[in-house]
Design a protein around this motif. Structure first.
Motif, PDB file in Angstrom:
ATOM      1  N   CYS A  72       3.307  10.631  34.041  1.00 41.55           N
ATOM      2  CA  CYS A  72       3.207  11.236  32.710  1.00 41.55           C
ATOM      3  C   CYS A  72       2.072  12.244  32.598  1.00 41.55           C
ATOM      4  N   LEU A  73       1.134  12.241  33.535  1.00 39.19           N
ATOM      5  CA  LEU A  73      -0.104  12.987  33.356  1.00 39.19           C
ATOM      6  C   LEU A  73       0.058  14.493  33.255  1.00 39.19           C
ATOM      7  N   SER A  74       1.000  15.079  33.964  1.00 42.77           N
ATOM      8  CA  SER A  74       1.132  16.531  33.874  1.00 42.77           C
ATOM      9  C   SER A  74       1.470  16.954  32.449  1.00 42.77           C
ATOM     10  N   GLY A  75       2.388  16.238  31.819  1.00 47.82           N
ATOM     11  CA  GLY A  75       2.733  16.555  30.436  1.00 47.82           C
ATOM     12  C   GLY A  75       1.594  16.282  29.478  1.00 47.82           C
ATOM     13  N   ILE A  76       0.875  15.186  29.697  1.00 45.83           N
ATOM     14  CA  ILE A  76      -0.270  14.853  28.845  1.00 45.83           C
ATOM     15  C   ILE A  76      -1.362  15.906  28.975  1.00 45.83           C
ATOM     16  N   LEU A  77      -1.639  16.342  30.196  1.00 40.78           N
ATOM     17  CA  LEU A  77      -2.650  17.383  30.401  1.00 40.78           C
ATOM     18  C   LEU A  77      -2.270  18.679  29.687  1.00 40.78           C
ATOM     19  N   VAL A  78      -1.007  19.037  29.739  1.00 37.41           N
ATOM     20  CA  VAL A  78      -0.537  20.263  29.078  1.00 37.41           C
ATOM     21  C   VAL A  78      -0.707  20.141  27.565  1.00 37.41           C
ATOM     22  N   SER A  79      -0.304  19.019  26.979  1.00 33.64           N
ATOM     23  CA  SER A  79      -0.458  18.831  25.532  1.00 33.64           C
ATOM     24  C   SER A  79      -1.930  18.790  25.131  1.00 33.64           C
ATOM     25  N   ALA A  80      -2.757  18.147  25.942  1.00 39.42           N
ATOM     26  CA  ALA A  80      -4.189  18.085  25.648  1.00 39.42           C
ATOM     27  C   ALA A  80      -4.818  19.472  25.738  1.00 39.42           C
ATOM     28  N   ALA A  81      -4.368  20.283  26.687  1.00 42.85           N
ATOM     29  CA  ALA A  81      -4.885  21.653  26.796  1.00 42.85           C
ATOM     30  C   ALA A  81      -4.534  22.464  25.555  1.00 42.85           C
ATOM     31  N   ALA A  82      -3.314  22.276  25.043  1.00 47.36           N
ATOM     32  CA  ALA A  82      -2.924  22.975  23.809  1.00 47.36           C
ATOM     33  C   ALA A  82      -3.791  22.514  22.647  1.00 47.36           C
ATOM     34  N   LEU A  83      -4.033  21.217  22.568  1.00 42.64           N
ATOM     35  CA  LEU A  83      -4.886  20.694  21.504  1.00 42.64           C
ATOM     36  C   LEU A  83      -6.270  21.326  21.563  1.00 42.64           C
ATOM     37  N   LEU A  84      -6.907  21.314  22.732  1.00 43.67           N
ATOM     38  CA  LEU A  84      -8.262  21.849  22.848  1.00 43.67           C
ATOM     39  C   LEU A  84      -8.318  23.363  22.626  1.00 43.67           C
ATOM     40  N   ALA A  85      -7.236  24.062  22.933  1.00 41.24           N
ATOM     41  CA  ALA A  85      -7.190  25.504  22.669  1.00 41.24           C
ATOM     42  C   ALA A  85      -7.185  25.782  21.169  1.00 41.24           C
ATOM     43  N   HIS A  86      -6.531  24.905  20.407  1.00 41.39           N
ATOM     44  CA  HIS A  86      -6.445  25.083  18.955  1.00 41.39           C
ATOM     45  C   HIS A  86      -7.575  24.380  18.206  1.00 41.39           C
ATOM     46  N   ASN A  87      -8.104  23.321  18.800  1.00 41.90           N
ATOM     47  CA  ASN A  87      -9.131  22.503  18.155  1.00 41.90           C
ATOM     48  C   ASN A  87     -10.110  22.037  19.230  1.00 41.90           C
ATOM     49  N   PRO A  88     -11.129  22.843  19.523  1.00 44.38           N
ATOM     50  CA  PRO A  88     -12.030  22.536  20.633  1.00 44.38           C
ATOM     51  C   PRO A  88     -12.825  21.231  20.488  1.00 44.38           C
ATOM     52  N   GLN A  89     -12.973  20.737  19.287  1.00 50.55           N
ATOM     53  CA  GLN A  89     -13.732  19.507  19.051  1.00 50.55           C
ATOM     54  C   GLN A  89     -12.896  18.522  18.229  1.00 50.55           C
ATOM     55  N   PRO A  90     -11.803  18.028  18.772  1.00 51.42           N
ATOM     56  CA  PRO A  90     -10.934  17.152  17.983  1.00 51.42           C
ATOM     57  C   PRO A  90     -11.530  15.759  17.789  1.00 51.42           C
ATOM     58  N   GLU A  91     -11.220  15.182  16.653  1.00 50.73           N
ATOM     59  CA  GLU A  91     -11.565  13.785  16.396  1.00 50.73           C
ATOM     60  C   GLU A  91     -10.546  12.924  17.135  1.00 50.73           C
ATOM     61  N   GLU A  92     -10.835  11.644  17.257  1.00 54.58           N
ATOM     62  CA  GLU A  92      -9.929  10.740  17.962  1.00 54.58           C
ATOM     63  C   GLU A  92      -8.523  10.770  17.361  1.00 54.58           C
ATOM     64  N   ALA A  93      -8.426  10.819  16.044  1.00 55.34           N
ATOM     65  CA  ALA A  93      -7.104  10.831  15.397  1.00 55.34           C
ATOM     66  C   ALA A  93      -6.296  12.054  15.819  1.00 55.34           C
ATOM     67  N   ALA A  94      -6.934  13.199  15.945  1.00 57.59           N
ATOM     68  CA  ALA A  94      -6.227  14.420  16.358  1.00 57.59           C
ATOM     69  C   ALA A  94      -5.743  14.299  17.803  1.00 57.59           C
ATOM     70  N   ILE A  95      -6.551  13.675  18.649  1.00 54.48           N
ATOM     71  CA  ILE A  95      -6.138  13.472  20.044  1.00 54.48           C
ATOM     72  C   ILE A  95      -4.925  12.560  20.086  1.00 54.48           C
ATOM     73  N   ARG A  96      -4.973  11.478  19.323  1.00 58.19           N
ATOM     74  CA  ARG A  96      -3.847  10.543  19.298  1.00 58.19           C
ATOM     75  C   ARG A  96      -2.566  11.217  18.806  1.00 58.19           C
ATOM     76  N   ILE A  97      -2.677  12.041  17.781  1.00 59.76           N
ATOM     77  CA  ILE A  97      -1.502  12.734  17.249  1.00 59.76           C
ATOM     78  C   ILE A  97      -0.944  13.708  18.281  1.00 59.76           C
ATOM     79  N   ALA A  98      -1.822  14.451  18.947  1.00 65.03           N
ATOM     80  CA  ALA A  98      -1.365  15.428  19.944  1.00 65.03           C
ATOM     81  C   ALA A  98      -0.663  14.761  21.117  1.00 65.03           C
ATOM     82  N   LEU A  99      -1.090  13.552  21.456  1.00 62.55           N
ATOM     83  CA  LEU A  99      -0.516  12.866  22.615  1.00 62.55           C
ATOM     84  C   LEU A  99       0.589  11.881  22.256  1.00 62.55           C
ATOM     85  N   GLU A 100       0.890  11.782  20.966  1.00 62.86           N
ATOM     86  CA  GLU A 100       1.912  10.840  20.521  1.00 62.86           C
ATOM     87  C   GLU A 100       3.273  11.017  21.197  1.00 62.86           C
TER      88      GLU A 100
END
Length: 160
Positions: free
Chosen positions: A100-128
């Motif tokens: 699963c990691l390749s897809g998770i890394l891609v989604s996490a990269a998109a999250l950090l590109a849009h929100n460089p300092q996400p809270e835990e809730a934002a990380i959970r939503i992005a990886l849901e």
């Protein structure tokens, strides 16, 4: 002919109109990062970035990415210059089987590109949208938080 940018390089693939992006990536493009999981947009194993947005490649038509920029996990970094997420995932030992990691890394990269300092809730939503059957969820959350911090501290362990 379907022309688009793949991990920064122009490509043109001559495939049928009904070909999926995942078929093109794993076949003619020769990439192994995006994986076939469910084929129904339910697991996230095939996640790629299309013009910076996470998309499931298993059902996305190749025609839909014509003229767009596609980035797979292979396009995030190199062994010589890994993406901060890749380094953080290694440091936190955030993967077990790795399917699963390749897809998770891609989604996490998109999250950090849009929100460089996400809270835990934002990380959970992005990886849901991602399924991980190994039980690495807490380490994955710590790794994304660590990459967001941009340092090598263990402060990310406080999350999860």
């Amino acid at each position: 002919m379907h022309a688009f940018t793949l991990n920064g390089a122009a490509v043109a693939l001559d495939l049928p109109e009904d070909a999926t992006l995942l078929h093109a990536l794993r076949g003619p493009a020769g990439l192994s990062g995006p994986r076939f999981g469910c084929g129904n947009e339910q697991c996230g194993a095939c996640m790629v970035l299309v013009d910076g947005e996470p998309r499931t490649a298993c059902t996305l038509s190749l025609a839909a990415v014509t003229g767009k920029a596609v980035v797979t996990v292979e396009g995030l970094g190199t062994p010589e210059a890994p993406h901060p997420l890749q380094s953080a995932f290694l440091a936190e030992q955030a993967g077990q089987c790795g399917y699963c990691l390749s897809g998770i890394l891609v989604s996490a990269a998109a999250l950090l590109a849009h929100n460089p300092q996400p809270e835990e809730a934002a990380i959970r939503i992005a990886l849901e949208p991602h399924l991980c059957r190994c039980g690495s969820h807490n380490r994955i959350l710590r790794a994304v938080a660590r990459a967001a911090r941009g340092d090598d501290s263990r402060a990310a362990r406080e999350m999860a």
